[in-house]
Design a protein around this motif. Sequence first.
Motif, mmCIF file in Angstrom:
data_model
loop_
_atom_site.group_PDB
_atom_site.id
_atom_site.type_symbol
_atom_site.label_atom_id
_atom_site.label_comp_id
_atom_site.label_asym_id
_atom_site.label_seq_id
_atom_site.Cartn_x
_atom_site.Cartn_y
_atom_site.Cartn_z
ATOM 1 N N GLU A 62 -8.094 -3.094 -1.117
ATOM 2 C CA GLU A 62 -7.713 -1.692 -1.310
ATOM 3 C C GLU A 62 -8.823 -0.971 -2.048
ATOM 4 O O GLU A 62 -9.469 -1.547 -2.932
ATOM 5 N N LEU B 8 -11.857 4.237 2.664
ATOM 6 C CA LEU B 8 -11.506 3.257 3.691
ATOM 7 C C LEU B 8 -12.700 2.385 4.060
ATOM 8 O O LEU B 8 -12.556 1.179 4.272
ATOM 9 N N GLN C 287 -6.492 3.391 0.256
ATOM 10 C CA GLN C 287 -6.849 2.988 1.614
ATOM 11 C C GLN C 287 -6.850 1.462 1.619
ATOM 12 O O GLN C 287 -7.369 0.834 0.701
ATOM 13 N N SER D 6 -4.777 0.868 6.910
ATOM 14 C CA SER D 6 -3.620 1.669 6.545
ATOM 15 C C SER D 6 -3.943 2.575 5.369
ATOM 16 O O SER D 6 -4.864 2.311 4.589
ATOM 17 N N ILE D 7 -3.158 3.628 5.258
ATOM 18 C CA ILE D 7 -3.269 4.557 4.139
ATOM 19 C C ILE D 7 -1.906 4.643 3.479
ATOM 20 O O ILE D 7 -0.904 4.912 4.138
ATOM 21 N N VAL E 160 -2.814 5.869 10.067
ATOM 22 C CA VAL E 160 -4.197 6.314 10.194
ATOM 23 C C VAL E 160 -4.600 6.187 11.664
ATOM 24 O O VAL E 160 -4.205 5.243 12.342
#
Length: 99
Positions: free
Chosen positions: A66, A70, A48, A42-43, A10
Amino acid sequence: MQVHISGHHVEVTEALQSYVSTKLEKLQRHFDHIGNVQVTLSIEKERQKAEGSLNIKGAQLHADAEHEDLYAAIDLMNDKLDRQLIKHKEKTVSRSHGS
Protein backbone atom coordinates in the motif's frame (compact mmCIF):
# COMPACT_ATOMS: atom_id res chain seq x y z
CA MET A 1 4.72 -15.84 -18.23
CA GLN A 2 1.06 -14.88 -18.42
CA VAL A 3 0.07 -11.68 -16.64
CA HIS A 4 -3.53 -10.99 -15.61
CA ILE A 5 -4.22 -7.48 -14.32
CA SER A 6 -7.51 -6.51 -12.73
CA GLY A 7 -8.74 -3.42 -10.95
CA HIS A 8 -10.99 -2.90 -7.97
CA HIS A 9 -12.47 0.62 -7.86
CA VAL A 10 -9.87 1.65 -10.43
CA GLU A 11 -9.80 1.57 -14.22
CA VAL A 12 -6.79 -0.36 -15.49
CA THR A 13 -5.45 1.87 -18.24
CA GLU A 14 -2.98 0.94 -20.95
CA ALA A 15 -0.28 2.88 -19.09
CA LEU A 16 -0.87 0.88 -15.89
CA GLN A 17 -0.86 -2.40 -17.81
CA SER A 18 2.42 -1.64 -19.54
CA TYR A 19 4.00 -0.42 -16.28
CA VAL A 20 3.01 -3.58 -14.39
CA SER A 21 4.12 -5.83 -17.26
CA THR A 22 7.48 -4.08 -17.51
CA LYS A 23 8.09 -4.43 -13.79
CA LEU A 24 7.09 -8.10 -13.72
CA GLU A 25 9.37 -8.95 -16.65
CA LYS A 26 12.30 -8.15 -14.39
CA LEU A 27 11.28 -11.05 -12.14
CA GLN A 28 12.28 -13.47 -14.88
CA ARG A 29 15.93 -12.56 -14.31
CA HIS A 30 15.86 -14.61 -11.12
CA PHE A 31 13.50 -17.42 -12.05
CA ASP A 32 12.79 -18.69 -15.56
CA HIS A 33 9.75 -20.85 -14.98
CA ILE A 34 7.12 -18.36 -13.82
CA GLY A 35 3.76 -19.61 -14.99
CA ASN A 36 0.88 -17.34 -14.13
CA VAL A 37 0.87 -13.91 -12.48
CA GLN A 38 -2.29 -12.29 -11.10
CA VAL A 39 -2.14 -8.60 -10.16
CA THR A 40 -5.02 -6.71 -8.54
CA LEU A 41 -4.89 -2.93 -8.25
CA SER A 42 -7.31 -1.21 -5.90
CA ILE A 43 -8.07 2.14 -4.33
CA GLU A 44 -9.44 2.35 -0.79
CA LYS A 45 -10.02 5.91 0.36
CA GLU A 46 -6.57 7.54 0.39
CA ARG A 47 -4.57 4.32 0.01
CA GLN A 48 -3.58 2.75 -3.29
CA LYS A 49 -3.02 -0.99 -3.07
CA ALA A 50 -1.30 -3.50 -5.34
CA GLU A 51 -1.56 -7.23 -4.74
CA GLY A 52 0.25 -9.87 -6.74
CA SER A 53 0.50 -13.61 -6.71
CA LEU A 54 2.52 -15.80 -8.98
CA ASN A 55 2.70 -19.51 -9.59
CA ILE A 56 6.07 -21.14 -9.91
CA LYS A 57 7.13 -24.76 -9.80
CA GLY A 58 6.72 -25.92 -6.22
CA ALA A 59 5.22 -22.76 -4.73
CA GLN A 60 2.78 -19.91 -4.99
CA LEU A 61 4.12 -16.53 -3.90
CA HIS A 62 1.95 -13.62 -2.77
CA ALA A 63 2.77 -10.01 -1.96
CA ASP A 64 0.77 -6.87 -1.37
CA ALA A 65 1.75 -3.27 -0.82
CA GLU A 66 0.00 0.00 0.00
CA HIS A 67 1.13 3.53 -0.74
CA GLU A 68 -0.34 6.93 -1.49
CA ASP A 69 0.80 6.56 -5.12
CA LEU A 70 -0.34 3.55 -7.15
CA TYR A 71 2.92 3.35 -9.10
CA ALA A 72 4.89 3.31 -5.85
CA ALA A 73 2.63 0.52 -4.53
CA ILE A 74 3.35 -1.48 -7.70
CA ASP A 75 7.09 -0.96 -7.16
CA LEU A 76 6.87 -2.11 -3.54
CA MET A 77 4.84 -5.19 -4.49
CA ASN A 78 7.33 -6.05 -7.21
CA ASP A 79 10.25 -5.71 -4.79
CA LYS A 80 8.57 -8.07 -2.32
CA LEU A 81 7.91 -10.66 -5.02
CA ASP A 82 11.50 -10.31 -6.21
CA ARG A 83 12.87 -11.00 -2.72
CA GLN A 84 10.55 -14.00 -2.32
CA LEU A 85 11.67 -15.41 -5.68
CA ILE A 86 15.34 -15.08 -4.77
CA LYS A 87 14.73 -16.75 -1.41
CA HIS A 88 12.77 -19.59 -3.04
CA LYS A 89 15.48 -20.13 -5.64
CA GLU A 90 18.19 -20.21 -2.96
CA LYS A 91 16.22 -22.82 -1.03
CA THR A 92 15.73 -25.05 -4.06
CA VAL A 93 19.39 -24.77 -5.07
CA SER A 94 20.60 -25.63 -1.55
CA ARG A 95 18.24 -28.62 -1.40
CA SER A 96 19.42 -29.97 -4.74
CA HIS A 97 23.08 -29.70 -3.70
CA GLY A 98 22.43 -31.42 -0.37
CA SER A 99 23.67 -28.59 1.83
